[in-house]
Design a protein around this motif. Structure first.
Motif, PDB file in Angstrom:
ATOM      1  N   ALA A  32       0.841  -1.191   0.000  1.00 27.59           N
ATOM      2  CA  ALA A  32       0.000   0.000   0.000  1.00 27.59           C
ATOM      3  C   ALA A  32       0.877   1.241   0.000  1.00 27.59           C
ATOM      4  O   ALA A  32       1.867   1.322   0.732  1.00 27.59           O
ATOM      5  N   HIS A  33       0.529   2.229  -0.852  1.00 27.72           N
ATOM      6  CA  HIS A  33       1.289   3.482  -0.867  1.00 27.72           C
ATOM      7  C   HIS A  33       1.220   4.150   0.508  1.00 27.72           C
ATOM      8  O   HIS A  33       2.225   4.626   1.047  1.00 27.72           O
ATOM      9  N   ALA A  34       0.027   4.187   1.082  1.00 25.12           N
ATOM     10  CA  ALA A  34      -0.175   4.744   2.417  1.00 25.12           C
ATOM     11  C   ALA A  34      -1.499   4.205   2.939  1.00 25.12           C
ATOM     12  O   ALA A  34      -2.329   3.690   2.178  1.00 25.12           O
ATOM     13  N   LEU A  35      -1.706   4.309   4.238  1.00 26.44           N
ATOM     14  CA  LEU A  35      -2.922   3.828   4.860  1.00 26.44           C
ATOM     15  C   LEU A  35      -3.533   4.895   5.759  1.00 26.44           C
ATOM     16  O   LEU A  35      -2.807   5.630   6.437  1.00 26.44           O
ATOM     17  N   LEU A  36      -4.843   4.978   5.738  1.00 21.99           N
ATOM     18  CA  LEU A  36      -5.557   5.663   6.810  1.00 21.99           C
ATOM     19  C   LEU A  36      -5.823   4.609   7.876  1.00 21.99           C
ATOM     20  O   LEU A  36      -6.667   3.731   7.690  1.00 21.99           O
ATOM     21  N   ARG A  37      -5.068   4.678   8.965  1.00 21.88           N
ATOM     22  CA  ARG A  37      -5.211   3.700  10.046  1.00 21.88           C
ATOM     23  C   ARG A  37      -6.283   4.199  11.010  1.00 21.88           C
ATOM     24  O   ARG A  37      -6.049   5.084  11.832  1.00 21.88           O
ATOM     25  N   ALA A  38      -7.488   3.643  10.878  1.00 22.16           N
ATOM     26  CA  ALA A  38      -8.609   4.112  11.681  1.00 22.16           C
ATOM     27  C   ALA A  38      -8.647   3.489  13.067  1.00 22.16           C
ATOM     28  O   ALA A  38      -9.258   4.044  13.986  1.00 22.16           O
ATOM     29  N   GLY A  39      -8.004   2.346  13.241  1.00 22.26           N
ATOM     30  CA  GLY A  39      -8.011   1.689  14.544  1.00 22.26           C
ATOM     31  C   GLY A  39      -7.670   0.219  14.417  1.00 22.26           C
ATOM     32  O   GLY A  39      -7.630  -0.332  13.309  1.00 22.26           O
ATOM     33  N   PHE A  40      -7.434  -0.412  15.552  1.00 21.94           N
ATOM     34  CA  PHE A  40      -7.126  -1.840  15.573  1.00 21.94           C
ATOM     35  C   PHE A  40      -7.676  -2.404  16.883  1.00 21.94           C
ATOM     36  O   PHE A  40      -6.931  -2.841  17.767  1.00 21.94           O
ATOM     37  N   PRO A  41      -9.003  -2.387  17.046  1.00 23.83           N
ATOM     38  CA  PRO A  41      -9.584  -2.740  18.338  1.00 23.83           C
ATOM     39  C   PRO A  41      -9.535  -4.233  18.646  1.00 23.83           C
ATOM     40  O   PRO A  41      -9.546  -5.075  17.748  1.00 23.83           O
ATOM     41  N   TYR A  42      -9.502  -4.520  19.948  1.00 23.49           N
ATOM     42  CA  TYR A  42      -9.651  -5.886  20.441  1.00 23.49           C
ATOM     43  C   TYR A  42     -11.028  -6.400  20.073  1.00 23.49           C
ATOM     44  O   TYR A  42     -12.023  -5.681  20.144  1.00 23.49           O
ATOM     45  N   LEU A  43     -11.098  -7.675  19.675  1.00 21.81           N
ATOM     46  CA  LEU A  43     -12.364  -8.254  19.226  1.00 21.81           C
ATOM     47  C   LEU A  43     -12.901  -9.306  20.188  1.00 21.81           C
ATOM     48  O   LEU A  43     -14.044  -9.231  20.631  1.00 21.81           O
ATOM     49  N   ARG A  44     -12.066 -10.305  20.537  1.00 28.33           N
ATOM     50  CA  ARG A  44     -12.545 -11.369  21.418  1.00 28.33           C
ATOM     51  C   ARG A  44     -11.378 -12.225  21.883  1.00 28.33           C
ATOM     52  O   ARG A  44     -10.257 -12.119  21.374  1.00 28.33           O
ATOM     53  N   THR A  45     -11.670 -13.108  22.841  1.00 30.61           N
ATOM     54  CA  THR A  45     -10.728 -14.112  23.324  1.00 30.61           C
ATOM     55  C   THR A  45     -11.335 -15.490  23.122  1.00 30.61           C
ATOM     56  O   THR A  45     -12.547 -15.685  23.329  1.00 30.61           O
ATOM     57  N   VAL A  46     -10.518 -16.441  22.704  1.00 34.50           N
ATOM     58  CA  VAL A  46     -10.964 -17.833  22.618  1.00 34.50           C
ATOM     59  C   VAL A  46      -9.980 -18.693  23.399  1.00 34.50           C
ATOM     60  O   VAL A  46      -8.809 -18.368  23.548  1.00 34.50           O
ATOM     61  N   GLY A  47     -10.501 -19.806  23.921  1.00 31.41           N
ATOM     62  CA  GLY A  47      -9.667 -20.759  24.657  1.00 31.41           C
ATOM     63  C   GLY A  47      -9.562 -20.455  26.138  1.00 31.41           C
ATOM     64  O   GLY A  47      -9.973 -19.398  26.625  1.00 31.41           O
ATOM     65  N   MET A  48      -8.973 -21.392  26.862  1.00 28.72           N
ATOM     66  CA  MET A  48      -8.717 -21.263  28.293  1.00 28.72           C
ATOM     67  C   MET A  48      -7.733 -22.355  28.686  1.00 28.72           C
ATOM     68  O   MET A  48      -7.432 -23.266  27.907  1.00 28.72           O
ATOM     69  N   ARG A  49      -7.242 -22.286  29.922  1.00 24.64           N
ATOM     70  CA  ARG A  49      -6.150 -23.160  30.355  1.00 24.64           C
ATOM     71  C   ARG A  49      -6.434 -24.645  30.132  1.00 24.64           C
ATOM     72  O   ARG A  49      -5.569 -25.383  29.666  1.00 24.64           O
ATOM     73  N   ARG A  50      -7.597 -25.113  30.462  1.00 23.49           N
ATOM     74  CA  ARG A  50      -7.871 -26.547  30.366  1.00 23.49           C
ATOM     75  C   ARG A  50      -8.130 -27.015  28.940  1.00 23.49           C
ATOM     76  O   ARG A  50      -8.295 -28.203  28.698  1.00 23.49           O
ATOM     77  N   VAL A  51      -8.177 -26.081  28.006  1.00 21.44           N
ATOM     78  CA  VAL A  51      -8.431 -26.428  26.616  1.00 21.44           C
ATOM     79  C   VAL A  51      -7.234 -26.069  25.735  1.00 21.44           C
ATOM     80  O   VAL A  51      -6.777 -26.882  24.931  1.00 21.44           O
ATOM     81  N   THR A  52      -6.729 -24.857  25.881  1.00 21.17           N
ATOM     82  CA  THR A  52      -5.601 -24.383  25.060  1.00 21.17           C
ATOM     83  C   THR A  52      -4.406 -24.082  25.962  1.00 21.17           C
ATOM     84  O   THR A  52      -3.973 -22.934  26.075  1.00 21.17           O
ATOM     85  N   SER A  53      -3.883 -25.086  26.590  1.00 13.33           N
ATOM     86  CA  SER A  53      -2.754 -24.913  27.501  1.00 13.33           C
ATOM     87  C   SER A  53      -1.473 -24.604  26.724  1.00 13.33           C
ATOM     88  O   SER A  53      -1.105 -25.333  25.806  1.00 13.33           O
ATOM     89  N   TYR A  54      -0.801 -23.526  27.098  1.00 10.86           N
ATOM     90  CA  TYR A  54       0.461 -23.102  26.493  1.00 10.86           C
ATOM     91  C   TYR A  54       0.388 -23.074  24.962  1.00 10.86           C
ATOM     92  O   TYR A  54       1.118 -23.795  24.276  1.00 10.86           O
ATOM     93  N   PRO A  55      -0.479 -22.243  24.401  1.00  9.66           N
ATOM     94  CA  PRO A  55      -0.578 -22.177  22.932  1.00  9.66           C
ATOM     95  C   PRO A  55       0.632 -21.482  22.327  1.00  9.66           C
ATOM     96  O   PRO A  55       0.992 -20.375  22.724  1.00  9.66           O
ATOM     97  N   THR A  56       1.280 -22.134  21.385  1.00  9.99           N
ATOM     98  CA  THR A  56       2.468 -21.572  20.752  1.00  9.99           C
ATOM     99  C   THR A  56       2.199 -21.023  19.357  1.00  9.99           C
ATOM    100  O   THR A  56       2.943 -20.157  18.890  1.00  9.99           O
ATOM    101  N   ASP A  57       1.166 -21.505  18.686  1.00  6.97           N
ATOM    102  CA  ASP A  57       0.908 -21.059  17.323  1.00  6.97           C
ATOM    103  C   ASP A  57      -0.487 -21.509  16.923  1.00  6.97           C
ATOM    104  O   ASP A  57      -1.124 -22.335  17.621  1.00  6.97           O
TER     105      ASP A  57
END
Length: 331
Positions: free
Chosen positions: A4-29
């Motif tokens: 892109a030649h240039a960008l109008l960066r309007a924002g990059f908001p947080y959307l959601r979280t998925v997973g938890m310790r007993r399901v996604t323990s130590y996620p690397t990728d």
């Protein structure tokens, strides 16, 4: 696609979280499958596996394939998933349903051998590019594991590496490498020619403390999982620092369901100071998709944080030339 030649960066908001310790323990990728299913590498000490989750946080089961220290996962042109394993010095190929298609790799330092492979990416020719971490080099293989070529050596000069970790290949075929112990990110041509170096040791903007993952989106923006600084940093395609992400997590859907059935955990959370619970802890990967979504496997908090980019491409006639002393306060 050109940068892109240039960008109008309007924002990059947080959307959601998925997973938890007993399901996604130590996620690397993670990698995206059909129907937006997330395939998350979980490096739990008990039984390392790949966990499948929907975007709505439904647990779709685990893939096990005798993993020891799995690190990276990518989806290949054939639709299968390729998982690097530092502990066994191999790459395992599995289907979306968990069937092992093949496993290849031989421990050593000769061409075609591997020593703690980590980052994986497919290039435009459908070949697999591998960060051969403990051999301080990058190698290229066919999907079946036949060695093609490689480049790099131990050192701190451009084109050299000290424990290269995550990597990605952009649409132009250039390779971006998170150069772990050199605390930098390198951009190199497909033949290994140095093109750009970003960063250096530290905790300031644009500096790194053990960068572990790197991604590039359709605009050419560069995302780096700055593991030792507990953050993700975003750079323009020129290497210019843009912003950082420290974490904004809320409870995932699967986490809410679990806590609401556990009276003690519910009480402990009700009494806790929750400020630090939102922050990233040692993220070692970052992934982006074509819709502007950024996925951050939050290793130390056993979850994935998701953000949504909002940016608009500007053509040269839609923005004035660069300024010598830019500041938004003048506008």
């Amino acid at each position: 696609m050109p940068k892109a030649h240039a960008l109008l960066r309007a924002g990059f908001p947080y959307l959601r979280t998925v997973g938890m310790r007993r399901v996604t323990s130590y996620p690397t990728d993670l990698a995206l499958g059909d129907d937006d299913v997330l395939f998350v590498v979980c490096r739990t000490e008990a039984a390392a596996h790949v966990r499948r989750l929907s975007q709505d946080d439904d647990d779709l089961g685990a893939i096990t394939a005798d993993f020891l220290w799995p690190q990276c996962i990518v989806r290949g042109p054939d639709g299968n998933f390729y998982v690097s394993d530092e502990g066994t010095h191999t790459v395992t190929v599995v289907t979306s349903e968990g069937e092992v298609v093949r496993k290849w790799g031989e421990h050593g330092s000769e061409p075609g051998q591997l020593n703690r492979p980590s980052g994986l990416a497919f290039d435009g020719e459908g070949q697999l590019v591998v960060a051969d971490t403990a051999n301080h080099r990058i190698q290229r293989f066919t999907p079946e594991g036949r060695h093609l070529d490689g480049w790099g050596s131990y050192g701190s000069q451009p084109g050299q590496f000290d424990m290269p970790w995550g990597l990605t290949v952009d649409e132009e075929g250039d390779v971006f490498v998170a150069d772990w112990r050199n605390d930098r990110v390198q951009k190199l041509s497909a033949a290994g020619e140095p093109l750009l170096v970003i960063g250096g040791s530290g905790d300031g903007d644009g500096e790194f403390n053990r960068p572990a993952g790197v991604a590039v989106d359709e605009h050419g923006d560069i995302y780096v999982a700055d593991r030792g600084n507990n953050r993700v940093q975003l750079f323009a395609h020129t290497g210019r620092y843009v912003q950082k992400f420290l974490g904004d997590a809320t409870l995932s859907a699967i986490g809410r369901r679990y806590i609401l059935t556990n009276l003690k955990t519910l009480r402990l959370r009700e009494m806790a100071n929750l400020e630090e619970q939102r922050f990233l802890r040692a993220p070692c990967s970052v992934r982006v998709d074509g819709r502007g979504l950024m996925y951050v496997p939050d290793l130390g908090s056993h979850r994935v944080q998701v953000y949504k980019k909002e940016a608009y491409v500007l053509e040269p006639d839609e923005i004035m030339p660069p300024l010598s002393a830019p500041t938004l306060f003048t506008t």
